[in-house]
Design a protein around this motif. Sequence first.
Motif, PDB file in Angstrom:
ATOM      1  N   THR A  60      41.048  38.756  19.374  1.00 33.80           N
ATOM      2  CA  THR A  60      41.814  39.212  20.536  1.00 33.80           C
ATOM      3  C   THR A  60      40.885  39.349  21.732  1.00 33.80           C
ATOM      4  O   THR A  60      39.669  39.528  21.597  1.00 33.80           O
ATOM      5  N   ILE A  61      41.468  39.273  22.915  1.00 32.94           N
ATOM      6  CA  ILE A  61      40.715  39.510  24.155  1.00 32.94           C
ATOM      7  C   ILE A  61      41.267  40.786  24.771  1.00 32.94           C
ATOM      8  O   ILE A  61      41.992  40.771  25.761  1.00 32.94           O
ATOM      9  N   THR A 105      26.103  23.446  30.646  1.00 30.39           N
ATOM     10  CA  THR A 105      26.954  23.885  29.533  1.00 30.39           C
ATOM     11  C   THR A 105      26.115  24.389  28.373  1.00 30.39           C
ATOM     12  O   THR A 105      26.471  25.357  27.703  1.00 30.39           O
ATOM     13  N   SER A 106      24.988  23.753  28.099  1.00 30.71           N
ATOM     14  CA  SER A 106      24.148  24.144  26.966  1.00 30.71           C
ATOM     15  C   SER A 106      23.485  25.492  27.178  1.00 30.71           C
ATOM     16  O   SER A 106      23.023  26.113  26.220  1.00 30.71           O
ATOM     17  N   ALA A 107      23.426  25.979  28.413  1.00 34.55           N
ATOM     18  CA  ALA A 107      22.762  27.247  28.689  1.00 34.55           C
ATOM     19  C   ALA A 107      23.730  28.415  28.752  1.00 34.55           C
ATOM     20  O   ALA A 107      23.297  29.552  28.932  1.00 34.55           O
ATOM     21  N   ARG A 108      25.016  28.161  28.606  1.00 33.45           N
ATOM     22  CA  ARG A 108      26.005  29.224  28.762  1.00 33.45           C
ATOM     23  C   ARG A 108      26.347  29.837  27.414  1.00 33.45           C
ATOM     24  O   ARG A 108      26.298  29.186  26.363  1.00 33.45           O
ATOM     25  N   ASP A 109      26.703  31.107  27.441  1.00 29.58           N
ATOM     26  CA  ASP A 109      27.150  31.794  26.227  1.00 29.58           C
ATOM     27  C   ASP A 109      28.591  31.399  25.921  1.00 29.58           C
ATOM     28  O   ASP A 109      29.293  30.825  26.761  1.00 29.58           O
ATOM     29  N   VAL A 110      29.023  31.764  24.703  1.00 28.08           N
ATOM     30  CA  VAL A 110      30.308  31.273  24.207  1.00 28.08           C
ATOM     31  C   VAL A 110      31.127  32.436  23.668  1.00 28.08           C
ATOM     32  O   VAL A 110      30.605  33.322  22.975  1.00 28.08           O
ATOM     33  N   PHE A 111      32.413  32.430  23.998  1.00 31.05           N
ATOM     34  CA  PHE A 111      33.384  33.378  23.466  1.00 31.05           C
ATOM     35  C   PHE A 111      34.354  32.579  22.590  1.00 31.05           C
ATOM     36  O   PHE A 111      35.080  31.726  23.098  1.00 31.05           O
ATOM     37  N   ILE A 112      34.379  32.845  21.280  1.00 25.92           N
ATOM     38  CA  ILE A 112      35.237  32.127  20.339  1.00 25.92           C
ATOM     39  C   ILE A 112      36.413  33.015  19.965  1.00 25.92           C
ATOM     40  O   ILE A 112      36.221  34.131  19.472  1.00 25.92           O
ATOM     41  N   GLN A 113      37.622  32.526  20.197  1.00 26.08           N
ATOM     42  CA  GLN A 113      38.832  33.261  19.843  1.00 26.08           C
ATOM     43  C   GLN A 113      39.708  32.372  18.984  1.00 26.08           C
ATOM     44  O   GLN A 113      40.015  31.237  19.339  1.00 26.08           O
ATOM     45  N   GLU A 146      36.523  33.324  32.867  1.00 24.28           N
ATOM     46  CA  GLU A 146      35.736  34.483  32.460  1.00 24.28           C
ATOM     47  C   GLU A 146      36.587  35.388  31.600  1.00 24.28           C
ATOM     48  O   GLU A 146      37.776  35.560  31.855  1.00 24.28           O
ATOM     49  N   PRO A 147      36.017  36.028  30.560  1.00 24.29           N
ATOM     50  CA  PRO A 147      36.787  36.955  29.759  1.00 24.29           C
ATOM     51  C   PRO A 147      37.275  38.159  30.546  1.00 24.29           C
ATOM     52  O   PRO A 147      38.176  38.858  30.118  1.00 24.29           O
ATOM     53  N   ALA A 148      36.694  38.414  31.696  1.00 23.54           N
ATOM     54  CA  ALA A 148      37.133  39.567  32.473  1.00 23.54           C
ATOM     55  C   ALA A 148      38.546  39.406  32.995  1.00 23.54           C
ATOM     56  O   ALA A 148      39.193  40.373  33.351  1.00 23.54           O
ATOM     57  N   THR A 149      39.050  38.153  33.046  1.00 22.12           N
ATOM     58  CA  THR A 149      40.419  37.963  33.481  1.00 22.12           C
ATOM     59  C   THR A 149      41.370  38.424  32.406  1.00 22.12           C
ATOM     60  O   THR A 149      41.110  38.272  31.224  1.00 22.12           O
ATOM     61  N   THR A 150      42.496  38.997  32.819  1.00 27.58           N
ATOM     62  CA  THR A 150      43.467  39.521  31.882  1.00 27.58           C
ATOM     63  C   THR A 150      44.191  38.386  31.185  1.00 27.58           C
ATOM     64  O   THR A 150      44.691  37.464  31.837  1.00 27.58           O
TER      65      THR A 150
END
Length: 807
Positions: free
Chosen positions: A366-367, A168-176, A404-408
Amino acid sequence: MDDELVLNIAEDASVGPTKLASKKSGRWTDRLKAKRVQKRKTDQPDHHPGSDDDDHPRPAKRMRPDIPPPATKAPAMDRPALPARPPTQIISSLFSYNPQVEAPIPSAVQKAPSKPSNAPLTGSATFADLGLHPLLVAHLQSKMSITKPTSIQRAALPIFTKPSSEDTSARDVFIQSQTGSGKTMAFLLPIIQDLLPLSTHSYIDRSIGTLAIIIAPTRELAKQISDVLEALLTLRLRPDGEQENTESSTRYTRWLVSGLLSGGATRAHEKARLRKGVPILVSTPGRLLDHLQNTSSFNVGKCRWLVLDEADRLMELGFEDTIKGIVQGLDGRRKLAFQAVQDGKTFEVGGWDWDRERRTILCSATIREDVQKLAGTTLRRPLIIKGLDKENAEDSPASKNDNEPATTSTEKFTPPSQLSQKYIIVPLKMRLVALVALLRSLLAQTQGQKGSKIIVFLSCTDSVDFHWRLLGDSSMDGEKAGHAESDEDGADSNADESVEEEKVEEENKIAARSPLLPGASIFRLHGSLPTPIRLASLRGFSAIPSSKSKKPAPASSILLCTSVASRGLDLPLVRAVIQYDLPTEGGATEYVHRVGRTARAGKGGEAWSIVAPSESEWVKWVGGKMKGDITGENSDSDKVNITLEGTSIENVLAKGFGGKGSEYEARATEVQLSFERWILRRKENAELARRAFTSHMRAYATHPSNEKHIFHVRHLHIGHLAKAFALREAPKTITDGKNKISSASKGRGSRPTKPTKHDVGDAEQRMQDVVRAQGRLSRKGGKMISSGTDEFQIPSGAALNSLVHGY
């Protein structure tokens, strides 16, 4: 000979045939010529009746039997004086010839105040419970008066401070999260938390280079993040009450400093700062990429953090390629620095954890599809973190937001629940007085609250400059305006010099004041202003009245701006947001970003939208885009529909201008006439108004194709719209310097000409046609692709040609 030209010859026996009898007569050109010849004869001083010129007198016209004979012409002394010639410009009434506007239907159910959706949590959660460093917790409580985290902070901080696993500590983060919910603190606190332990090493100082980079889309947002960062970095480096010479205490060195790259300083000055070392850097994309490519002393080989704030705005402004270049530049600098260490070409003392890779944080409200694309190219196995709406939600969202953010995503972006959203349907010619009346009523409601602020969004920079000058320079003094009009023709060189001096002063002026808006200072903000004026305007608008400050802040402030101020700016005490011009791009998302400048961090606010009669469908359209996004308090399954509350234009004018009955009509008319007199005072004022009108029409034509059923130039009455810019008639031609476009309005109720077959098409097709004509498209894979050139960067007038055809 002209005397022989006789037309309309009566068939009389006493008059014999003439030489011209056989000629073709009765043509209107010949009759006009005969009249001119006869008039020249009678006007000659040496012409006398009975002379040789009267050999062929013009026969008298036969009178029609149904028309009475004209009265005998009275002598000049006895005739009454003729009335004065009418003015060349027609002053139309504000309250006549307007389209029928249906009165808004008030809601039968009284809406209860909603619980704030972006307020700090009221439960037992604290920053200390989220694993934040004790020095940061103490600083937030004592110096910044922040005691409780918001929902997005409670969801994001444990991911960085207390990771559940090494993976978890090595993964990037998407904040919405919603606007005003504290996203800035959600990424600044983890960065300082990570870099603060390095302060215990005596060999680490500013020469280590840049360890964290934060990218913001606009200069204003970059400056705001930099200010918050500087406030956080002033924390005490030892707990309160602890002695300095205590051996058991941990000693921290103050080497963490922040820097700002936003184009406000010269490159030489910025290079000097970068050479000295800036551990945490806030920058706009273009200037950062410039230094990565051209500044060799820019040490970013050990960069640990990269933050992309307001990612959706970065994509809207076309920074996708710039972001890719920045990421590639950071990767390249890191490889060079690591290779230098392996080759022994560096003299740095102490080691460095080269196995730890750079961590990227992407923040967006927004995503959307473009944001998903950016996340796919910049983030590695990202965690999506969303704000928690309820107190009893789980503290760690990683387990359920591991998509994943790639999902709609079908989730829609909503404004804060406590925000009051209202709209007014205003006829085009009444827009200007409606804006003044609305500002007056809002200022009257906040007389007891010092420092209240109002933001007005307009469509383009020329419109911002025009309304700022109009409100700040016009006067209700009719004598002054009339004197200015009478002196227009007799202006001398001294007047010209004074105009030039005033123009220079106006360009350097920050705040304006209007007698119509007492006690309020008016500021402007758009991307074409010089950086010092932009920052000074933002600083003046954000100033809070205080008895300690040397320079007193205005009691109320009004900011006229474009969408440059719609993203990320946390402006204090914003009482209301007025959308004078509805968003031309971004749709409902841009609308929510704009109204999100108020009702921040749990506070209340109002959002007003001024809608034209032809745009009334927009109210339902934008409500449908946000429909059912807020969960009701009674049941988890119930959804609360977001609706905009309508207000009649008569009610707004009556509250703004006062008076009994319909007295507000006379007062509104006088305000409109004062603005029109200001336009007639100087040619520069009229030119400013015409330029604002033309730019507004250009901006209106850029609405996307899926909104053309609501926003279309052909739906507008151009003459009425011109009156909203204090023009008594619409400009006859719209020109871009070379290409002239036909008149937008040649009379009351006129409409643009019907578009030709060549003109029909959506914006994308027109863009391809324009770029193809200039050779800016290339053939790739059998398909024409764009080179990234924006439609408004094309120097030709093709984009303007679509204006009057309704694109």
